[in-house]
Design a protein around this motif. Sequence first.
Motif, PDB file in Angstrom:
ATOM      1  N   ASN A 134       0.828  -1.335  -0.005  1.00 49.32           N
ATOM      2  CA  ASN A 134      -0.179  -0.040  -0.044  1.00 49.32           C
ATOM      3  C   ASN A 134       0.912   1.336  -0.047  1.00 49.32           C
ATOM      4  OD1 ASN A 134      -1.428   2.295   1.065  1.00 49.32           O
ATOM      5  ND2 ASN A 134      -2.968   0.724   1.647  1.00 49.32           N
ATOM      6  N   PRO A 135       0.858   2.184  -1.079  1.00 50.51           N
ATOM      7  CA  PRO A 135       1.749   3.325  -1.287  1.00 50.51           C
ATOM      8  C   PRO A 135       1.547   4.320  -0.215  1.00 50.51           C
ATOM      9  CG  PRO A 135      -0.228   3.312  -2.873  1.00 50.51           C
ATOM     10  CD  PRO A 135      -0.140   2.069  -2.199  1.00 50.51           C
ATOM     11  N   MET A 136       0.333   4.411   0.493  1.00 53.78           N
ATOM     12  CA  MET A 136       0.195   5.488   1.532  1.00 53.78           C
ATOM     13  C   MET A 136       0.668   4.996   2.791  1.00 53.78           C
ATOM     14  SD  MET A 136      -3.294   7.614   0.842  1.00 53.78           S
ATOM     15  CE  MET A 136      -4.384   6.342   0.110  1.00 53.78           C
ATOM     16  N   ASP A 137       0.308   3.554   3.076  1.00 48.47           N
ATOM     17  CA  ASP A 137       1.004   2.778   4.415  1.00 48.47           C
ATOM     18  C   ASP A 137       2.570   2.852   4.382  1.00 48.47           C
ATOM     19  OD1 ASP A 137      -1.390   2.079   5.396  1.00 48.47           O
ATOM     20  OD2 ASP A 137      -1.097   0.047   5.360  1.00 48.47           O
ATOM     21  N   ASP A 195       4.279   5.213   2.491  1.00 49.36           N
ATOM     22  CA  ASP A 195       4.816   6.523   2.803  1.00 49.36           C
ATOM     23  C   ASP A 195       4.720   6.943   4.203  1.00 49.36           C
ATOM     24  OD1 ASP A 195       5.444   9.238   1.765  1.00 49.36           O
ATOM     25  OD2 ASP A 195       3.235   9.866   2.536  1.00 49.36           O
ATOM     26  N   LEU A 196       3.553   6.521   4.861  1.00 48.31           N
ATOM     27  CA  LEU A 196       3.270   6.963   6.376  1.00 48.31           C
ATOM     28  C   LEU A 196       4.484   6.154   7.098  1.00 48.31           C
ATOM     29  CD1 LEU A 196      -0.436   6.836   6.735  1.00 48.31           C
ATOM     30  CD2 LEU A 196       1.194   8.820   7.020  1.00 48.31           C
ATOM     31  N   ARG A 243       7.799   7.995   6.799  1.00 47.77           N
ATOM     32  CA  ARG A 243       7.566   9.284   7.444  1.00 47.77           C
ATOM     33  C   ARG A 243       7.531   9.091   8.886  1.00 47.77           C
ATOM     34  NH1 ARG A 243       6.170  13.512   4.183  1.00 47.77           N
ATOM     35  NH2 ARG A 243       5.568  12.983   1.935  1.00 47.77           N
ATOM     36  N   ARG A 261      10.416  10.936  11.211  1.00 49.37           N
ATOM     37  CA  ARG A 261      10.104  11.718  12.147  1.00 49.37           C
ATOM     38  C   ARG A 261      10.782  11.369  13.509  1.00 49.37           C
ATOM     39  NH1 ARG A 261       5.466  15.539  12.109  1.00 49.37           N
ATOM     40  NH2 ARG A 261       5.549  15.850   9.805  1.00 49.37           N
ATOM     41  N   ASN A 276      -4.379   5.002  14.379  1.00 48.09           N
ATOM     42  CA  ASN A 276      -3.993   5.922  14.938  1.00 48.09           C
ATOM     43  C   ASN A 276      -2.689   6.290  14.595  1.00 48.09           C
ATOM     44  OD1 ASN A 276      -2.871   7.947  17.329  1.00 48.09           O
ATOM     45  ND2 ASN A 276      -5.116   8.288  17.306  1.00 48.09           N
ATOM     46  N   PHE A 277      -2.447   7.536  14.063  1.00 49.53           N
ATOM     47  CA  PHE A 277      -0.987   8.046  13.500  1.00 49.53           C
ATOM     48  C   PHE A 277      -0.225   7.999  14.529  1.00 49.53           C
ATOM     49  CE2 PHE A 277       2.230  10.730  11.652  1.00 49.53           C
ATOM     50  CZ  PHE A 277       2.753   9.864  10.987  1.00 49.53           C
ATOM     51  N   GLU A 278      -0.629   8.907  15.816  1.00 50.49           N
ATOM     52  CA  GLU A 278       0.353   8.965  16.883  1.00 50.49           C
ATOM     53  C   GLU A 278       0.925   7.610  17.458  1.00 50.49           C
ATOM     54  OE1 GLU A 278       1.272  11.553  18.542  1.00 50.49           O
ATOM     55  OE2 GLU A 278      -0.223  13.351  17.688  1.00 50.49           O
ATOM     56  N   LEU A 280       3.377   6.240  15.111  1.00 52.06           N
ATOM     57  CA  LEU A 280       4.668   6.642  15.497  1.00 52.06           C
ATOM     58  C   LEU A 280       5.261   6.056  16.646  1.00 52.06           C
ATOM     59  CD1 LEU A 280       4.050  10.561  14.950  1.00 52.06           C
ATOM     60  CD2 LEU A 280       5.292   9.103  13.715  1.00 52.06           C
TER      61      LEU A 280
END
Lengths: 584, 141
Positions: free
Chosen positions: B14-17, B19-20, B23, B27, B118-120, B123
């Motif tokens: 999955n390109p977005m997964d 990418d995230l 990232r 971070r 959840n992105f937090e 991370l």
Amino acid sequence: MNSINRHALRIAAIYVVCSILWIVFSDRLLIFLVTEVSQRNQLQTAKGLGFVLLTAVLLYYLIARVFRARLVTEGHLLELQRIIDRSPVVAMAWKNEPGWPVCFVNDSIRQWGYCPEQLLEGRLSFAQLIHPDDVTRVEQEVVRHLAQGPDDYTQEYRLKTAAGQWVWVSDRTWVERDAEGRVMRIRGVLQDVTLIQQSQARLEASEGRLRALVTTIPDLVWLKDMDGVYLSCNSVFERLFGAKEAEIVGKTDHDFVDRDLADFFRDNDRKAMEKGGPSINEEWLTFAEDGRQGLFETIKTPVLDAHGHLVGVLGIAREVTQARESQEALRRLTQELEQRVAERTAELEALNRELEAFSYSVSHDLKAPLRSIDGYSQLLHEDYRGCLNEEGQLFLQRIRQGVTQMYGLIEDLLAYSRMERRPLESAPVDVLRLLDDLLKDQQDALMAAGLEVQLQTPASLTLAVDREGLTIALRNLLENAIKFGRGGQPPLIQVRLEVQEPSPVQEGHTGLVRFIVQDHGIGLDMKYHDRIFKIFQRLHRAEDYPGTGIGLALVSKAMQRMGGRVWAESVPGSGATFYLELPQ
Amino acid sequence: MTAFAPPILLVEDNPMDLDLTLRAFQRRHLTNPVVTARDGEEALAMMPLWEAGEPMPAVILLDLKMPRVDGLEVLRQLKAHPRFCKIPVVVLTSSGEDGDIQKAYALGANSYIIKPVNFERFLAVAEQIELYWCVLNQLPE
């Protein structure tokens, strides 16, 4: 008697001739030899005396011999008489005169209560003793035998005893004739055959019954000897061969059916004989009588004689065509049903697999875009917050709220579908410990809602139950109670555990366990009672009470799978009580 | 960390997964380079390169549901290899299905992590992965 007279006369004549010749000859010789008269007289006297002495000796010898012989004969006769008198046989002789008077009868006539003298003296006529129904026949038979022979014959008739009873006698008779063929005497021996006749009658009756049994049985019945030769069969069997029993007896299967079938029959006979017990086989048979065919179940049993030696085979065949047809129909039906069930099961399994694939996709694919939305909105918030005004930032926040809600929905949906597919695992569960763990998990939520939990349970309870199902059901009820019990009066969640022991009287009553979770919050309108357990049904606005509408549906599904049930009682405004009930 | 820090191999379709995840690592100022493979086939295609002497990854982050060759197959082939079986494989997937977890561990996965939505939290996961597998974890030579 005549011959004895003649014999005696001959001896007497010889004696006279010999004596005269001796007297004449000896006198002449004496005269010739002795001349002196006085001496001759003396010698003559002596000769006379000698003669008398000799003849006396001879006479003694003869008489003694005769008497001895007579004694022996008499002894024999006596012996014979004793034997006959003690035997069941009655010896009789009749004169061939009108009415055939009895001229001899031995003592054994007393067995019937008569004295020989009664018959001998004519006080009792023999014909009077014969049964009125038999006497004419007996007399006619006698007349015929006397006229035409044979001279040796046997008659059976009833004889009246002195006590008035009738006995069957067998009368074996000989006719004695003189040289011209005239009947001199009729002699016979009579024997009581009542018992023999009775046992014969009984035998005939029993054979008749057996025959009736064999003939009446609607099955085919037959008997063969060890070589396969028919000894007997019943009338149903006659129809199979299209022949009468008399024609069948003495023959074998090979005389009636084709070689292969006959060999088959014979093989089965042998099997039964070798096995020493019944041997069962099925065969299609065609009736020679009308060409009808039928399926028969044949039981062949070895037949043993009184000493346990094998003497032949008994066969019994019963038609099972109809039974087999219905059995066959039943089998086909069962097969069809089984096939249908298998098809349905396969369909269901396929459906289940699809559902599994579906929820897998949901779990994987639906969450990925959510993660993107959440991730990028977070990045947007972090990196470009400065470029957005307050409203723009609110929009971002709303986006992220939507994501959270969507995520919750997906998770609940997954849990619901997992509950449907998951195999049940029944294992002993310490229920109090489970409750304790669940309450610990909810500690923060309880604190936040300002609620306390009041627990009312037995000292210990272990249930054989599906742990995950029970956990999910209880957790959802607790979460519900916390959510809707917030702000209730009193600020309490009561959790009760009730156990109803199995009834010793009522069979099948297994006992029940009931979990009761009660809050004092807003409650619910009982008219929506059934709706709350259905998936996606909500009674409140999401901003008031957030939720997916899946929680209670999950509880209901879990209880249903565990064989229990769930229901609620409530008065709006004063809280709700939820019941979980499980068989123990 | 040195410039020779071994890479992290990220296998994600999955390109977005993808990418995230990249990232997220960025971070957290991750020092290890991240190498990506877009499906199972690409991941397996790296095995000859490792044989040829390219540095092996310190950890492989493996998605399960991918086109062509899925994550479980990659896991199976890796764990069947005499050398590469030692590379730690962390399954990083959306699926919390019990069956998937069972299968992954049965094939020798070293860890199984459900990707947080959840992105937090995502991370935090990225940070912990790096810390544990690239810093703390000790591999055989």
